[in-house]
Design an enzyme around this catalytic site. Structure first.
Site, short mmCIF file in Angstrom:
data_model
loop_
_atom_site.label_atom_id
_atom_site.label_comp_id
_atom_site.label_asym_id
_atom_site.label_seq_id
_atom_site.Cartn_x
_atom_site.Cartn_y
_atom_site.Cartn_z
N ASP A 1 -0.42 6.03 37.27
CA ASP A 1 0.85 6.56 37.74
C ASP A 1 0.76 8.02 38.18
O ASP A 1 1.36 8.41 39.18
CB ASP A 1 1.95 6.37 36.69
CG ASP A 1 1.57 6.89 35.31
OD1 ASP A 1 0.47 7.45 35.12
OD2 ASP A 1 2.38 6.71 34.38
N GLN B 1 -0.89 4.75 32.77
CA GLN B 1 -2.30 4.89 32.43
C GLN B 1 -2.57 4.43 30.99
O GLN B 1 -1.66 4.31 30.17
CB GLN B 1 -2.74 6.35 32.56
CG GLN B 1 -2.86 6.85 33.99
CD GLN B 1 -3.43 8.25 34.00
OE1 GLN B 1 -2.72 9.21 34.28
NE2 GLN B 1 -4.70 8.39 33.69
N HIS B 2 -3.86 4.22 30.72
CA HIS B 2 -4.42 4.10 29.36
C HIS B 2 -4.15 2.77 28.65
O HIS B 2 -4.82 2.47 27.67
CB HIS B 2 -3.92 5.21 28.44
CG HIS B 2 -4.11 6.60 28.94
ND1 HIS B 2 -5.33 7.09 29.34
CD2 HIS B 2 -3.21 7.62 29.08
CE1 HIS B 2 -5.19 8.36 29.71
NE2 HIS B 2 -3.92 8.69 29.58
#
Length: 470
Positions: free
Chosen positions: A238, A71-72
């Site tokens: 994820d 992520q991110h």
């Protein structure tokens, strides 16, 4: 037999699993490493995906594929779809001050929690965009589109058909800091607050929608049987994929020990925690995924094993030789700063060292307990009394972790069969795309093993007292 593929493009590697779409039976798998670091050119992910696909025997006979990824991560593209600069990953903490500034500028943590369900910290994409605008204004000005790692890989599999074709899902979008799980829409005002302008962002797909097609002979895919089209599912982050892979149900809580440590639950309503401890994410099914994340998880065990010059199995054996509480030895494992609590500049520390506990076994035990205490704080922050605590991730393969976790968490722990839960969840999403049903297909799995131990609240109390001073 119809086959589907699931991809886990994680911080450290790329994993590909090929499964039977109806039963979930594993047919074959492959993996390839990613370079280390907190920033990386996305081409490394693409190259690793091709290597992992080849190691899995190819995907020419696969009907649908889904990509789950860390992520991110901030992937910036120019108007031609070219990468502007190396992607900043979730564990890059250089945007910590930018996070503080953004929280203040919107009116404080409560304003952010109401707007996006989460209070941004350095991990979030929105903070990295502010850092980019402040430190690399030329790159910020060149940025015509911003996407996430899984978005970019799905787009590449579809042949990079222009930045207007970028797609994402609600789960991964909820970790950007400029999409609201409560309203199901972007907040372009927050994107502009971060960057000074509003770049294009991916279209958010429904959970079982189709993101595109990878045509026969597409780069990295190879020929598809019969000239058919490989259907691409939306993909997800994820943690959302891990929830799918573990079969998370309302009332369950998952503790996942990977590069990062996460504690998350399946919920029917969005959450908004003004303290910032709980990120109010969406999941990959249309529900919600309140989540607490720590930066320091399995790599705490890796670091302890290096110090003691033992294998991971050797560390586990040592930890089980020491008594609960490690004879008063406490490790606060902020080895890379920390996200929860938000201490990006902190470092790890060892407390209570005495002659009596100066042994490899005591240090090994302190490392396991310290890591688990951080995750137990996350479990408490969710404010739930879960029906089940499922322990997954690479760290869950440690016998010491499995046996010590119940004493730290204060409740029984269920450990499902070892698996690549993120890649498995992605594969299940791909099967869902083919099925076209209201809910993901149910795949059979083995019964989890249950671990129980007498709670040792003193371990948590001593850890909390020391951690509060850091």
């Amino acid at each position: 037999m119809t086959l589907v593929a699931g991809v886990d493009s994680s911080t450290q590697s790329c994993k590909v699993v090929v499964r039977d779409a109806e039963t979930g039976r594993l047919v074959r798998e492959g993996r390839a490493p990613h370079p280390a670091g907190t920033e990386i050119h996305p081409d490394h992910w693409w190259n690793a995906l091709q290597e992992a696909v080849a190691a899995a025997g190819g995907i020419g006979d696969v009907a649908a594929l889904s990509v789950a990824a860390q992520q991110h991560g901030m992937v910036c593209l120019d108007e031609h779809g070219e990468v502007v600069r190396d992607a900043l990953l979730w564990n890059d903490t250089r945007s910590a001050r930018a996070a503080d500034d953004l929280v203040t500028e919107l009116g404080g943590p409560a304003a952010w929690a109401e707007a996006t369900g989460s209070v941004p910290v350095a991990s979030f994409t929105v903070t990295k965009l502010r850092w980019l605008a402040e430190h690399e204004p030329e790159n910020a000005a060149r940025t015509a589109a911003v996407c996430l790692p899984h978005d970019w890989l799905t787009w590449r599999l579809a042949g990079s058909p222009g930045i207007g074709a970028l797609t994402t899902d609600r789960g991964d979008a909820s970790g950007t800091g400029y999409w609201s799980p409560a309203t199901g829409s972007y907040r372009p005002d927050l994107l502009k607050l971060a960057m000074g302008h509003t770049p294009l962002v991916p279209r958010v797909l429904d959970p079982a929608a189709q993101a595109g097609e990878a045509h026969a002979g597409a780069p990295g895919v190879g020929p598809v049987a019969g000239g058919a089209l490989l259907r691409l599912a939306p993909g997800t982050g994820d943690n959302m994929a891990a929830a799918l892979g573990a079969g998370l149900l309302p009332g369950d809580v998952v503790v996942s020990i990977g590069t990062s440590g996460t504690v998350f639950a399946c919920a029917d309503a969005p959450s908004a925690d003004a303290s910032g401890a709980v990120a109010g994410f969406a999941d990959a099914t249309g529900r919600f995924l309140p989540l607490v994340c720590t930066l320091n998880a399995a790599r705490v065990l890796d670091a302890a094993a290096r110090i003691l010059e033992v294998t991971p199995a050797g560390l586990s054996d040592l930890a089980l030789q020491a008594p609960p509480g490690a004879g008063g030895l406490t490790l606060v494992p902020y080895l890379e700063g920390e996200r929860t609590p938000n201490k990006p500049d902190a470092s790890g520390s060892l407390h209570g060292l005495r002659l009596s506990n100066s042994t490899p076994a005591h240090l090994a035990r302190a490392a396991v307990e310290g890591m688990l205490c951080g995750l137990a704080d996350g479990l408490d922050a969710l404010g739930l009394d879960p029906a089940r605590v499922l322990l997954i991730g690479g760290g869950a393969r440690s016998e010491a972790v499995r046996r010590i976790a119940p004493s730290v968490f204060g409740r029984p722990v269920l450990v499902p069969e070892p698996g690549e839960y993120v890649a498995d969840g992605a594969a299940r999403q791909a099967a869902w795309l083919l099925a076209g049903t209201p809910e993901p297909p149910r795949w059979r799995s083995g019964d989890p093993e249950t671990f129980e131990a007498e709670p040792v609240p003193g371990v948590r109390a001593r850890y909390a007292e020391i951690a509060a001073t850091i």
